[in-house]
Design an enzyme around this catalytic site. Structure first.
Site, PDB file in Angstrom:
ATOM      1  N   VAL A 100     -36.190   6.478  19.675  1.00  0.00           N
ATOM      2  CA  VAL A 100     -34.959   6.323  18.665  1.00  0.00           C
ATOM      3  C   VAL A 100     -33.838   7.068  19.134  1.00  0.00           C
ATOM      4  CG1 VAL A 100     -34.209   6.240  16.409  1.00  0.00           C
ATOM      5  CG2 VAL A 100     -36.638   5.792  17.040  1.00  0.00           C
ATOM      6  N   SER A 101     -32.747   6.616  19.292  1.00  0.00           N
ATOM      7  CA  SER A 101     -31.482   7.388  19.785  1.00  0.00           C
ATOM      8  C   SER A 101     -30.627   7.258  18.728  1.00  0.00           C
ATOM      9  CB  SER A 101     -30.959   6.622  21.098  1.00  0.00           C
ATOM     10  OG  SER A 101     -29.635   6.877  21.315  1.00  0.00           O
ATOM     11  N   PRO A 102     -29.757   8.401  18.580  1.00  0.00           N
ATOM     12  CA  PRO A 102     -28.695   8.673  17.685  1.00  0.00           C
ATOM     13  C   PRO A 102     -27.195   7.907  18.283  1.00  0.00           C
ATOM     14  CG  PRO A 102     -28.626  10.589  18.727  1.00  0.00           C
ATOM     15  CD  PRO A 102     -29.879   9.729  19.449  1.00  0.00           C
ATOM     16  N   ASP A 108     -30.300   8.477  27.222  1.00  0.00           N
ATOM     17  CA  ASP A 108     -29.713   9.349  26.262  1.00  0.00           C
ATOM     18  C   ASP A 108     -29.470  10.936  27.168  1.00  0.00           C
ATOM     19  OD1 ASP A 108     -29.881   8.464  23.452  1.00  0.00           O
ATOM     20  OD2 ASP A 108     -31.831   9.194  23.273  1.00  0.00           O
TER      21      ASP A 108
END
Ligand SMILES: *[C@@H]1O[C@H](CO)[C@@H](O)[C@H](O)[C@H]1NC(C)=O
Ligand SMILES: *[C@@H]1O[C@H](CO)[C@@H](O)[C@H](O)[C@H]1NC(C)=O
Ligand SMILES: *[C@@H]1O[C@H](CO)[C@@H](O)[C@H](O)[C@H]1NC(C)=O
Length: 741
Positions: free
Chosen positions: A290-292, A399
């Protein structure tokens, strides 16, 4: 717009607090015996600084040796919560750090034992990292994790152990009777899946059950004293704190640290960060994939989308980088933090929140995850493997891409690598078979020289507080592995009559073992799968183990403790050179101001001051600050601190001017918030310098005062410039060894 969003949420929160306090007024004076009311707990909260060395130390997360810190944007904190039903006590601690490690837990428990006997043990204390990638490295005892930081960094480690201990102590001393309210809701615009091509390899019928390819649920606890006084808030939401990318060199809690600061600021009016009574933790969950960076990955040279399956541009990973939603990483941190903050406010204010009720239980066991027998559904028996990392581990992620190149310059300029590179190992046939289809790059499980490269003993643990089940896991579960895991544990509890249990996965807890993907995702061998160090059945193994933990709680039987993790503290290598000496330039002294702020500044502008300084590593200033912004209260020379180096709106930036002469400069920046009262202000800097022969001494300096005025029009910059430090610039373009966790 963004400011609006944040402001509305802040005002809402302030109003809600008042309303809640009024509503609770009636309960005052009722002398409950805690055991008569199963929803009444003993609750304590605590917070303490864990920042560590602020300059000259590699940062934990991207494992980029060029990412050496050079100051502080936000301080890092440990936030502790004690939940106790008078029979049993559970401690949950969320720490602004890359991840938790067993040596830290061991040493924190030793300190707790000295003070409190056997009240706090490995079984009832949960330590969880938020996974910020902008904290100092070197606090994990196994060798691989410390390669880019040139070994173990005692200053980082000691600050963490002390800060975590102090936060628990504060929680211990603040225990009062109170209630716990649980609420959950979805945040749709703060996360994306960074390995969607792996995610879709999970079985179609399983995929069909979910609307999203990441978990969007935030689960939140509101902690309140019996008389309605707000005590604390803790929530779990899965997203990497990698809004700050691997070019950042200022210590930061990233999006989660910022969200905590926003929440605590509202609840502790006037208090500096980390100094208020109310504690708000934004804890980590199954953030594996999960990346922001929700604009997704693009080729930073051409602006085109990357190749989806491999996350490459023109066959290379280096230029495929995810970003957004802001115009730069500071703004993205702010936005993703604000979205978590705003949802937390909403859930904190939820009138339908469930009042948690029921006993506290916990179970814990150390297991050898390198040799765990897993019984698959079809009846076959398989095993986990000795740790090993696959090739894609070296590629990093969108990321923070890596450039792990063993044949080109890998021994250049890193004495640590010089020592260990000669010890690389060719994996045994069993290892290769066990990890298949993973091509093994680093056979860490068979590397024990000069000391073990990877941990094998995993700390598995489970805490129950009424309807809440906290499931700390020693790594980063992907979305789907986390879902299977929570669902299975909840179903075991439901089968025993606990149908309304809300399971939360607390990621990066107690020990670190990289990633845990599902078996299907493992076959794809993207970064997360290549970093699933115990092999294809790791997810299934954890599910099986936590079912045992749940059963032992249900049966009322204690699990055998298992073999404790090793204590390598006497073996770890530390090759980062120490500070040699500091000197002030001729005719000046430490603390002298070499660049004064302008005499007049408007709100929304950035004030800058520069000081003659010493190396920040001479003293980490734990629970202190390298700077203050002060306001003249009245004409009688009383100055009030309005910001420290912990605040979002300040930056402490350190530069070594000349290594030869030992000179350095500290730059302090203050982005004046829009609501700053007009008046007279000044900036101070304090630190320590090291004399070549005579030891370490404190110094401090103060600028001349300057006026702050409200800017009449409001067309101003909302965000100040992104800090760009000079001492790491060129190195960033040739990372000889860079991967990431
Ligand atoms: C990091 O973010 C900055 C913007 O804040 C951007 O200019 C830079 O290209 C990014 N770099 C990497 C390596 O992600
Ligand atoms: C708990 O009880 C169940 C059913 O009685 C049994 O199968 C299981 O082995 C027990 N587990 C533990 C950890 O005691
Ligand atoms: C200045 O402020 C301090 C602290 O608020 C107060 O004690 C003092 O009386 C004030 N002095 C004047 C002259 O207003």
């Amino acid at each position: 717009m963004r400011q609006q969003e944040s402001k509305v949420a802040r005002v809402t929160l302030a109003v809600v607090v008042v309303v809640l306090a009024c509503m609770a007024g009636g309960a005052e004076g009722l002398a409950y015996d805690l055991r008569d009311d199963p929803s009444l707990y003993n609750i304590g909260v605590g917070i303490y600084d864990v920042t560590g060395p602020a300059a000259g130390v590699n940062m934990m997360g991207y494992a980029n040796p060029a990412q050496v810190n050079s100051g502080i944007h936000m301080r890092l904190f440990s936030r502790a919560f004690i939940l106790d039903d008078t029979q049993r006590r559970l401690v949950f601690v969320s720490v602004d750090c890359g991840m938790m490690g067993s040596l830290i837990k061991t040493k924190v428990l030793e300190k707790l034992r000295t003070e409190y006997g056997d009240m706090y043990t490995a079984a009832n204390v949960i330590l969880s990292g938020t996974h910020t990638h902008s904290g100092p490295a070197g606090f994990l005892q196994h060798l691989l994790f410390d390669i880019t930081s040139l070994g173990f960094i005692w200053q980082t480690f000691d600050a963490m152990v002390e800060g975590i201990f102090q936060s628990i102590k504060e929680a211990h001393n603040s225990v009062v009777p109170g209630y716990i309210y649980l609420s959950s809701g979805e945040i749709l615009d703060a996360s994306i899946n960074r390995s969607p091509t792996s995610y879709v390899t999970n079985p179609a019928e399983e995929l069909a059950r979910y609307s999203y390819d990441t978990d969007k649920t935030m689960t939140l606890l509101r902690l309140e004293a019996q008389d309605g006084t707000p005590l604390g808030m803790v929530n779990w939401f899965a997203v990497h704190p990698t809004s700050m990318n691997n070019t950042n060199t200022l210590i930061s809690g990233d999006n989660k640290g910022y969200a905590s600061q926003l929440f605590e600021e509202v609840m502790n009016p006037g208090a500096m960060p980390g100094k208020g009574k109310f504690v708000a933790a934004f804890a980590q969950s199954n953030c594996g994939d999960v990346s922001p960076n929700i604009q997704g990955a693009r080729c930073i040279d051409t602006g085109l989308p990357c190749d989806l399956a491999t996350s490459t541009c023109d066959g290379k990973v280096q230029n495929c980088i995810a970003s957004g939603p802001g115009k730069d990483m500071m703004e993205s941190t702010k936005i993703i933090g604000t979205r978590q903050f705003a949802k937390a406010v909403e859930l904190y204010s939820d009138p339908n929140a469930m009042r948690v009720s029921g006993p506290v239980h916990y179970a814990q066991q150390f297991i050898d995850m390198s040799n765990y027998r897993v019984n698959l559904k079809d009846g076959t028996e398989v095993f986990t493997c000795l740790p090993a990392l696959g090739y894609s581990f070296a590629a990093g992620t969108i990321d923070g891409p890596g450039a792990f190149d063993f044949t080109q310059g890998t021994t250049e300029g890193n004495p640590f690598w010089d020592i260990v590179s000669g010890l690389l190992h060719k994996p045994s046939e069993e290892q290769v078979a066990c990890h298949a289809p993973k091509p093994i790059l680093l056979d860490t499980g068979e590397l024990n020289k000069p000391y073990p490269w990877h941990p094998r003993i995993m700390d598995t643990q489970m805490g129950l507080v009424g309807q809440l089940a906290i499931l700390p896991v020693p790594g980063e579960f992907t979305t789907m592995c986390g879902r299977r895991f929570r669902e299975k544990v909840a179903s075991v509890l439901a089968a025993a009559g606990m149908e309304d249990v809300v399971p939360v996965l607390a990621g990066l807890s107690n020990e670190y073992s990289h990633y845990i993907t599902t078996w299907e995702e493992y076959q794809m061998q993207r970064y997360e799968a290549a970093s699933t160090i115990f092999g294809p059945h790791t997810c299934a193994a954890y599910i099986q183990q936590y079912v045992h933990l749940a059963q032992s709680i249900l049966n009322g039987t204690e699990m055998p403790p298992g073999r404790s993790p090793p204590d390598l503290s006497s073996s770890v290598l530390s090759l980062l050179p120490g500070v040699l000496f500091d000197r002030a330039p001729l005719f000046s002294d430490f603390g002298d101001v070499v660049a004064q702020p302008y005499p007049l500044a408007y709100t929304g502008e950035t004030v800058t001051a520069k000081f003659v300084s010493g190396h920040p590593r001479n003293d980490v200033q734990l629970d202190k600050t390298f700077l203050t912004v002060e306001r003249l209260v009245n004409s009688s020379d009383v100055w009030e601190i309005v910001a420290t180096d912990a605040n979002w709106e300040t930056r402490f930036i350190w530069d070594r001017v000349s290594l030869l002469l030992g000179t350095s400069l500290a730059t302090v920046k203050w982005d004046i918030p829009h609501d700053t009262p007009e008046g007279t202000y000044r900036i101070t800097h304090s630190g320590h310098y090291k004399s070549f022969l005579f030891g370490v001494y404190p110094y401090s300096g103060v600028t001349e005062s300057f006026q702050v005025m409200a800017r009449p029009d409001t067309t101003l910059l909302e965000y100040a410039e992104v800090p760009q430090q000079s001492n790491s610039g060129s190195a960033l373009h040739k990372p000889w060894l860079s991967f990431g966790f």
